[in-house]
Write an enzyme that holds these catalytic residues in place. Sequence first.
Site, PDB file in Angstrom:
ATOM      1  N   TYR A 140       4.975   2.729   3.901  1.00 34.96           N
ATOM      2  CA  TYR A 140       4.938   1.831   4.980  1.00 34.96           C
ATOM      3  C   TYR A 140       6.171   0.971   4.820  1.00 34.96           C
ATOM      4  O   TYR A 140       6.534   0.079   5.866  1.00 34.96           O
ATOM      5  CB  TYR A 140       3.770   0.797   4.997  1.00 34.96           C
ATOM      6  CG  TYR A 140       2.401   1.620   5.328  1.00 34.96           C
ATOM      7  CD1 TYR A 140       2.144   1.711   6.661  1.00 34.96           C
ATOM      8  CD2 TYR A 140       1.710   1.955   4.435  1.00 34.96           C
ATOM      9  CE1 TYR A 140       1.184   2.420   6.956  1.00 34.96           C
ATOM     10  CE2 TYR A 140       0.417   2.785   4.986  1.00 34.96           C
ATOM     11  CZ  TYR A 140       0.231   2.991   6.197  1.00 34.96           C
ATOM     12  OH  TYR A 140      -0.899   3.702   6.769  1.00 34.96           O
ATOM     13  N   PHE A 431      -9.553  -3.970   4.104  1.00 31.48           N
ATOM     14  CA  PHE A 431     -10.303  -4.019   5.703  1.00 31.48           C
ATOM     15  C   PHE A 431      -9.755  -2.589   6.273  1.00 31.48           C
ATOM     16  O   PHE A 431      -8.947  -1.883   5.601  1.00 31.48           O
ATOM     17  CB  PHE A 431      -9.495  -5.124   6.399  1.00 31.48           C
ATOM     18  CG  PHE A 431      -8.245  -5.395   6.146  1.00 31.48           C
ATOM     19  CD1 PHE A 431      -7.180  -4.747   6.683  1.00 31.48           C
ATOM     20  CD2 PHE A 431      -7.546  -6.157   4.931  1.00 31.48           C
ATOM     21  CE1 PHE A 431      -5.872  -4.788   6.723  1.00 31.48           C
ATOM     22  CE2 PHE A 431      -6.206  -6.160   4.958  1.00 31.48           C
ATOM     23  CZ  PHE A 431      -5.304  -5.747   5.736  1.00 31.48           C
TER      24      PHE A 431
END
Length: 431
Positions: A140, A431
Site C-alpha cells: 500500500y 475493520f
Amino acid sequence: MGNDAQQGPDRGIEIRPITHEELADWDRAIALGFMRPHVAPATEWRELLYEPGRMLGAFDRGGPATGGRARCVATFRSFDTELTVPGGAQLPVDAVTAVTVNATHRRRGLLSGMMRHDLTAARERGAAAAILIAAEHNIYGRFGFGPAVPLAGWRVDVLRSGGVRAGLPVHEGHRIDFATLEEFRKHGPELHERWRPTQPGAIGRPEAWWRLRAGEIDLPGFDWKQGFTAFHRTADGTLTGMINYTVDDKWDGAYPDCPLTVRDFLALDRETANALWTFAFSVDWVRHVVAPYLGPGDRLPLLLADPRGAKPHEESADFTWLRLLDLPAAFAARRYEAPGRLVLDVTDRAGWTAGRWVLEAAPDGTGRITPTDDPADLALDVSRLGSLYLGGGSAAVLADAALLTELTPGAAVRADTLLRTARAPWNPDGF
C-alpha cells in the site's frame, strides 16, 4: 458503462460499484480472494453492510469460456468513519477494507483501479484521509499509505510477574460486575463513544460491530466466543470501563495452566484501568494474562510487581495505515504539544498532496499547513507524512533509515518535537 464504471487494464474487465443483486457473487469473490472457499456465504453480514457505491468489484466478462456471464474477480469496500487525532478531534476518514484479487487475476492492475476509484470519490466527499489494515507491508505504500498506528501487546506470566502491585490508585467505592450480552449491547456503545475521543488513533465502532459481537448476526468464519464481559463503575454508578476476555481450559496435570486472553479493554481513566487489570490478574486458575491488542504506550508492565514477567506479544506489528488526502484539513484538526515551524516538500504519485508546504504550530496548540515557496526542511513522500501525522512515528528514525531526506540540519528532530505526542496512537479495532 455508466459514469461510475471504468475499463480495467485488461480488455474485458470492468471496475465498478456492485448492485445489490450482485452481493452473492461479490461474497464468493471475497472468499476466493482470502483463500477461504470453504466458508459458507455471509449473506446476512453483506446485506447489513451494503451501501450503494461503496462496494466495488472487478468483473471479467470472460467471453465464451463463461457463457458470456460477467464474474466478480476482485473486491473492494469502503465506509465513512472518524479517526481520533491528537487533541481529541474526530477527523472524517475513508476506511478501506475487503480488498481482494482472485489468484487468477493478479498483476493486472485491478487493485490500482479500485483504489484510484475509491480515493478519488473519498476526496470528493470531503474525507481528509483514508485508513486501512495492511495484510502485507509492501502493497500500500505506492498508493500513499504509511504505517501510522502500531499494534502492541503483552504476554504476562502471572507467577513470575507477581501480579498487579498492591496499593495502586483506584476509585473509592468502585465495583466490577459481569455484564450480560444485553447489557453489553446496551451500554458498550455509549462507553466507547466516551472513550475514543481520549485516544489518538481510535476509530468509530459501527452498529454492525456491536451486533456481531453480541451474537445478533451470524458471520461464517468469524471465530468469536462469548467470553466474559465485566463493567467497572464508580461509587455513584457511572460506567467508566469494560474488559472482555476468554479463558482457555488448560491444565498441567493436576495444576491449572489457563491463559486469560483480553480481547477488549476500555478505561476512561487511570484508576479504572488499575482496577480492571487487578481484576484480570485475580481470576482463579489463570497462569498467563495475554493482551495482544494494546497500544505501544500501554502501562501494563509498570503495574506489575516484577515487570520482567511481561514479554512483548508475538503479533506486535504495524497495524493501521494512513493516507492523507487533504493536508490543510488534516493538520488543522489535530493539536500540537510544542510550537514550531517546518517546511515540507511532499511527493505524491496521485498529485493530491504534492508540493511545498509550511507547517506552523502556535503556543496555544493550534496549527495549520499552507502552500509556500520557502526552501524545504524535509523532503518526503506522503506515505511517510502519514506515518508521522498521528504522532506515533519518528522523523529522525525515518531519516536514519533513508525513508525521508533532511534538507536542513536538525530538521528531523524539529519535526519530532512538532508532531510527536505524549500519548501514543492506538487503534484496537480491525475493520
